[in-house]
Design a protein around this motif. Sequence first.
Motif, short mmCIF file in Angstrom:
data_model
loop_
_atom_site.label_atom_id
_atom_site.label_comp_id
_atom_site.label_asym_id
_atom_site.label_seq_id
_atom_site.Cartn_x
_atom_site.Cartn_y
_atom_site.Cartn_z
N UNK A 48 0.70 -1.29 -0.07
CA UNK A 48 -0.14 0.08 0.03
C UNK A 48 0.71 1.19 -0.06
N UNK A 49 0.39 2.28 -0.80
CA UNK A 49 1.17 3.41 -0.84
C UNK A 49 1.21 4.18 0.33
N UNK A 50 0.11 4.09 1.15
CA UNK A 50 0.12 4.67 2.50
C UNK A 50 1.12 4.14 3.51
N UNK A 51 1.44 2.89 3.47
CA UNK A 51 2.43 2.43 4.15
C UNK A 51 3.53 3.05 4.02
N UNK A 52 3.71 3.27 2.72
CA UNK A 52 5.28 3.86 2.32
C UNK A 52 5.36 5.33 2.50
N UNK A 53 4.44 5.88 3.07
CA UNK A 53 4.34 7.34 3.53
C UNK A 53 3.77 8.29 2.06
N UNK A 54 3.02 7.48 1.34
CA UNK A 54 2.76 8.48 0.16
C UNK A 54 0.98 8.63 0.35
N UNK A 55 1.02 10.16 0.04
CA UNK A 55 -0.67 10.55 0.08
C UNK A 55 -1.20 10.05 -1.22
N UNK A 56 -2.15 9.35 -1.25
CA UNK A 56 -2.70 8.76 -2.39
C UNK A 56 -3.70 9.76 -3.07
N UNK A 57 -4.27 10.70 -2.29
CA UNK A 57 -5.22 11.72 -2.84
C UNK A 57 -4.66 12.48 -3.83
N UNK A 58 -3.13 12.86 -3.55
CA UNK A 58 -2.34 13.52 -4.58
C UNK A 58 -2.17 12.73 -5.95
N UNK A 59 -1.84 11.51 -5.86
CA UNK A 59 -1.81 10.75 -6.86
C UNK A 59 -3.31 10.43 -7.80
N UNK A 381 5.73 15.72 -20.62
CA UNK A 381 5.51 16.49 -19.39
C UNK A 381 5.45 15.66 -18.07
N UNK A 382 6.74 14.74 -18.09
CA UNK A 382 6.84 13.77 -17.06
C UNK A 382 7.33 14.66 -15.75
N UNK A 383 8.35 15.68 -16.05
CA UNK A 383 8.99 16.29 -14.99
C UNK A 383 7.81 16.97 -14.31
N UNK A 384 6.77 17.69 -15.01
CA UNK A 384 5.75 18.18 -14.52
C UNK A 384 4.86 17.47 -13.50
N UNK A 385 4.65 16.16 -14.17
CA UNK A 385 3.79 15.21 -13.01
C UNK A 385 4.57 14.86 -12.06
N UNK A 386 5.97 14.69 -12.09
CA UNK A 386 6.94 14.30 -11.13
C UNK A 386 6.72 15.39 -10.01
N UNK A 387 6.88 16.78 -10.36
CA UNK A 387 7.15 17.89 -9.38
C UNK A 387 5.98 18.39 -8.70
N UNK A 388 4.81 18.11 -9.41
CA UNK A 388 3.51 18.74 -9.10
C UNK A 388 2.59 17.66 -8.24
N UNK A 389 2.87 16.43 -8.73
CA UNK A 389 2.15 15.57 -7.77
C UNK A 389 3.08 14.41 -6.99
N UNK A 390 3.99 13.88 -7.79
CA UNK A 390 4.65 12.62 -7.39
C UNK A 390 5.44 12.99 -5.93
N UNK A 391 6.36 14.21 -6.04
CA UNK A 391 7.25 14.38 -4.87
C UNK A 391 6.51 15.04 -3.90
N UNK A 392 5.39 15.65 -3.90
CA UNK A 392 4.51 16.24 -2.86
C UNK A 392 3.81 15.30 -2.02
N UNK A 393 3.40 14.07 -2.98
CA UNK A 393 2.78 13.04 -2.22
C UNK A 393 3.55 12.34 -1.28
N UNK A 394 5.14 12.36 -1.46
CA UNK A 394 5.74 11.69 -0.54
C UNK A 394 6.36 12.36 0.54
N UNK A 395 5.97 11.70 1.85
CA UNK A 395 6.19 12.54 3.21
C UNK A 395 7.54 12.22 3.55
#
Length: 395
Positions: A48-59, A381-395
């Motif tokens: 589960x992403x939440x167990x890895x410290x990831x906010x799934x709502x952002x994903x 636009x993969x950097x945009x996805x990474x910087x806007x969503x993926x990295x902010x989702x990781x605690x």
Amino acid sequence: MKLLTIKINVFVLILFLLTDTSCQGLLHKIDFHYRVPELMNDGLLTGAATEAGIDTSILIDAVNAISKGKHNEVHSMLIYKNDKLVFEEYFEGHEYKWDGPQYYGNLVQWTPEMRHPIMSCTKSITSACIGIAIDKGFIKSVDQSIFDYLPEHQQLKTDNKNYITIEHLLTMTSGLAWDEWNASHGGQLTNDYDHLYVVDDQIKAVLERPWWAAPGEFFTYNGGGIVILGEIMKNATGMNMDEFARKYLFEPLEIDTALWWSYPNGRLETASSLSLSPRDMLKFGALYLNAGEWNGKQIISQEWVDKSSAVFKNNVGINLPIEDSGINAYGYTWWISELNHKGKKIKMYRANGWGGQTIMVFPELDMVVVFTSGNWARKSKLFAITEKYILPSVN
């Protein structure tokens, strides 16, 4: 009274339409629900992403944005964190077709089992095989002249070209004249790399080029040099790259989707021809994240991983024209960048392929991100996805 009834009915109809439109929009936004990736007996653990410290709502927001086409054509997005595949989503998009409009073939729904062309991510597979060949003694050193392993091309060892080493090809610093970025891909074959498809001998076509700079001093993106590495591997090991990769890299990683292309003359294309499933791309990234180890077995040396992900000499300040990635550096076929995470600069290195194929490794986050895409005629636009969503989702 009749007029009043008509007005009421019209009002109810308008209200219904407004409500229905609103609901449809809402349903579209909440249509995607996070799911723990399926365990598929392919060597990947899932969690589960939440167990890895990831906010799934952002994903979820990321998936909705991709589904609406806001980041051009993305085919898959996968996240591997803390030794588990924790996020996996596939989208509708076009298969690759060389002579199709915008290189588009059939429109399909991509799935975990489907192979996808990984384009220049192939270079990092070839690089890994060179590292394994050195580990196993087939090749002595990256400092050797390339002509030590080109017995059928000794006639090209002129004008000091014997000073080109294996390392120079790995780092795109051979110094040979080559123009791969200033002309588009396409049927006119104006791109130096594409021209290799119509020559009788690809090795000769690369090595007969004049000098632009001394070896090791100047970065020039040169896929032809990686094709030479394929020839070096064949002569050093007695195996074509596909055979060597299968035995020493793919089988240990439990990768069974690998499919290579060859040139019309039969020589294996080792710079951009490989197709893999996104899950298998992810396993390759995890191998580098874990210092060359997979499931307790050292497949490639940590030293090779370290060299691959470190900046080589003057390979800095490179502006990659096919991706909004800012300024990059380059190692042994891996691109190196810095991104922001929670107000701090962190390192990311990646295998990168035309059209939006990438394997991103984030050592400080213990994370690998994989994308496949269909943006061969426009920017990804993969950097945009990474910087806007993926990295902010990781605690």
